[in-house]
Design an enzyme around this catalytic site. Structure first.
Site, short mmCIF file in Angstrom:
data_model
loop_
_atom_site.label_atom_id
_atom_site.label_comp_id
_atom_site.label_asym_id
_atom_site.label_seq_id
_atom_site.Cartn_x
_atom_site.Cartn_y
_atom_site.Cartn_z
N LYS A 12 143.27 114.93 30.87
CA LYS A 12 141.88 114.53 30.63
C LYS A 12 141.44 115.15 29.31
O LYS A 12 141.52 116.37 29.13
CB LYS A 12 140.99 114.99 31.78
CG LYS A 12 139.68 114.25 31.88
CD LYS A 12 139.85 112.81 32.30
CE LYS A 12 139.41 112.55 33.73
NZ LYS A 12 139.84 111.24 34.21
N THR A 57 144.71 113.02 36.19
CA THR A 57 143.88 113.56 35.11
C THR A 57 142.52 114.01 35.68
O THR A 57 141.92 114.96 35.20
CB THR A 57 143.65 112.54 33.98
OG1 THR A 57 142.88 111.44 34.46
CG2 THR A 57 144.97 112.03 33.41
N ASP A 58 142.08 113.31 36.73
CA ASP A 58 140.82 113.70 37.37
C ASP A 58 140.90 115.13 37.91
O ASP A 58 139.94 115.89 37.84
CB ASP A 58 140.49 112.70 38.49
CG ASP A 58 139.10 112.91 39.03
OD1 ASP A 58 138.13 112.67 38.28
OD2 ASP A 58 138.97 113.34 40.20
N PHE A 166 112.16 119.35 36.45
CA PHE A 166 111.80 117.93 36.38
C PHE A 166 111.67 117.39 37.80
O PHE A 166 112.66 117.30 38.53
CB PHE A 166 112.83 117.12 35.57
CG PHE A 166 112.37 115.70 35.31
CD1 PHE A 166 111.29 115.45 34.47
CD2 PHE A 166 113.00 114.62 35.91
CE1 PHE A 166 110.85 114.15 34.23
CE2 PHE A 166 112.58 113.31 35.68
CZ PHE A 166 111.50 113.08 34.84
N ARG A 183 116.72 123.64 35.50
CA ARG A 183 117.75 122.86 34.82
C ARG A 183 117.90 123.33 33.38
O ARG A 183 117.05 124.08 32.87
CB ARG A 183 117.39 121.37 34.85
CG ARG A 183 116.17 121.01 34.02
CD ARG A 183 115.93 119.50 33.94
NE ARG A 183 114.79 119.22 33.05
CZ ARG A 183 114.46 118.01 32.62
NH1 ARG A 183 115.14 116.95 33.00
NH2 ARG A 183 113.42 117.85 31.81
N GLN A 232 109.04 115.50 27.51
CA GLN A 232 107.84 114.96 26.86
C GLN A 232 106.82 116.08 26.61
O GLN A 232 106.19 116.15 25.55
CB GLN A 232 107.21 113.87 27.76
CG GLN A 232 108.00 112.57 27.82
CD GLN A 232 109.02 112.48 28.94
OE1 GLN A 232 109.60 113.50 29.33
NE2 GLN A 232 109.27 111.30 29.45
N ASN A 258 117.46 113.41 25.32
CA ASN A 258 117.63 114.41 26.38
C ASN A 258 119.13 114.60 26.56
O ASN A 258 119.81 113.74 27.12
CB ASN A 258 116.97 113.90 27.67
CG ASN A 258 116.82 114.99 28.70
OD1 ASN A 258 117.39 116.07 28.56
ND2 ASN A 258 116.06 114.71 29.75
N HIS A 260 121.71 115.58 28.43
CA HIS A 260 121.81 115.94 29.85
C HIS A 260 122.96 116.92 30.11
O HIS A 260 124.06 116.75 29.61
CB HIS A 260 122.04 114.69 30.70
CG HIS A 260 120.95 113.67 30.56
ND1 HIS A 260 119.64 113.92 30.94
CD2 HIS A 260 120.96 112.41 30.08
CE1 HIS A 260 118.91 112.84 30.69
NE2 HIS A 260 119.68 111.91 30.18
O1 LIG Z 1 112.28 115.56 30.74
C1 LIG Z 1 112.58 114.47 31.27
N1 LIG Z 1 111.81 113.39 31.07
C2 LIG Z 1 112.08 112.17 31.62
O2 LIG Z 1 111.34 111.19 31.43
C3 LIG Z 1 113.25 112.07 32.40
N2 LIG Z 1 113.83 111.05 33.08
C4 LIG Z 1 114.95 111.54 33.66
O3 LIG Z 1 115.77 110.86 34.36
N3 LIG Z 1 115.11 112.86 33.38
C5 LIG Z 1 114.05 113.22 32.59
N4 LIG Z 1 113.70 114.39 32.01
#
Ligand SMILES: O=c1[nH]c(=O)c2[nH]c(=O)[nH]c2[nH]1
Length: 311
Positions: A12, A57-58, A166, A183, A232, A258, A260
């Site tokens: 992987k 590979t997983d 969130f 998070r 936001q 974002n 993630h």
């Molecule tokens: O800070 C965030 N704003 C969002 O609008 C949003 N949407 C999401 O799925 N995660 C997040 N995180």
């Protein structure tokens, strides 16, 4: 048979693993891109499709994340050695393991004295800016009467390893996202700000170098010091801080993906992976949320184009 198999390897590639280690309020980050390539007694899978000698590979991917949790990441080299030995020593058909690691390095964001929550510390202990300079941008327009100066930056990557939640969002039949009370919040900031200086006679020209440095500093500090309930909200705080601190700026626009970081589910391997104990995250590159907004000085005109990422 007119053909024979030559050199082969598999595994992987590009496992984006982020390990946070917590030492009280001080967090440490290790951010790696780990690629696994295994070779050995693997002729049969190529010739006949027999998978009897194939470690998926997983599985190699899972091992990277589980090892990050179990052993931590002391260094790219130490982590690579641990993985390479594991694959060869625990899996008979595998004779050679090559682990390639890229490491992304992060600096701590310096805090502002003005923020009482962090007084006493020089750095916010959970806020990082990725090493490597951002790109500074400028666009100047003159129509024979007025000068408009837009300054900006792109490629400024920042991360908070806590103080981000969130929850409370709309849930419909397609919602699977779990509410999160601790998070990682990470983004790569693109930002453009407009100065209220128009070149009018007798009005002092801003010190562009100082203005840029200070604007960036205020944005970084607002990112670090905001307890975030959404990206936001953090974006707005960054813009408000810049405008409130810099009288020469009337408008600022942000485009912030974002970035993630998903907590990896290590339950199948009997391991807990909680933020509070220092977790292992998968840094996903796409798709990503894209949060964009303008912050204005009250009464100012909105002039920065909505799509300003290629200014
Ligand atoms: O800070 C965030 N704003 C969002 O609008 C949003 N949407 C999401 O799925 N995660 C997040 N995180």
């Amino acid at each position: 048979m007119p053909t024979i198999l030559g050199q082969n390897q598999y595994g992987k590639a590009e496992n984006r693993v982020v390990k946070i280690t917590r030492e009280g309020d001080t967090h440490h980050i290790k951010d790696l891109n780990v690629s696994v390539a295994l070779s050995g007694d693997l002729d049969e899978v190529h010739y006949s499709g027999s998978n009897a000698h194939v470690l998926p590979t997983d599985t190699t991917k899972n091992t990277v994340f589980a090892f990050a949790k179990e052993h931590g990441i002391e260094s790219a080299e130490a982590f690579g050695i641990l993985l390479a030995r594991h694959f060869v020593d625990s899996c008979e058909p595998i004779r050679t393991a090559r682990i390639r690691v890229e490491e992304y390095t992060w600096d701590r964001i310096a805090t502002s004295d003005a923020n009482s929550r962090f007084i006493g510390a020089d750095e916010v202990q959970h806020s990082f800016v990725r090493q490597g300079q951002e790109t500074r941008t400028a666009q100047i327009t003159y129509d024979g009467e007025n000068v408009e100066v837009l300054s900006g930056l792109k490629g400024l990557t920042v991360l908070n390893s806590t103080n981000s939640e969130f929850w409370g969002y709309i849930k419909d039949r397609y919602t699977t996202l779990r509410e999160d009370y601790d998070r990682i919040l990470a983004t790569e900031v693109t930002s453009v700000w407009r100065h209220n200086w128009t070149g009018a006679e007798g009005v002092r020209t801003p010190n562009w170098e100082k203005s840029y440095a200070q604007s960036k500093k205020h944005m970084l500090q607002a990112f670090a010091e905001t307890y975030s309930l959404s990206l936001q909200q953090t974006l707005y705080q960054m813009g408000a801080r810049a405008i409130n601190s810099r009288p020469e700026i009337d408008e600022i626009r942000f485009s912030m993906p974002n970035k993630h970081h998903f907590k990896v589910d290590l339950e199948p391997f009997g391991m807990k992976n909680e933020a509070a104990d220092g977790a292992v995250y998968l840094a996903a590159d796409r798709p990503y949320g894209l949060i964009e907004a303008t912050v204005l000085r009250d009464g100012a005109e909105a002039r920065i184009p909505f799509d300003m990422t290629n200014l």
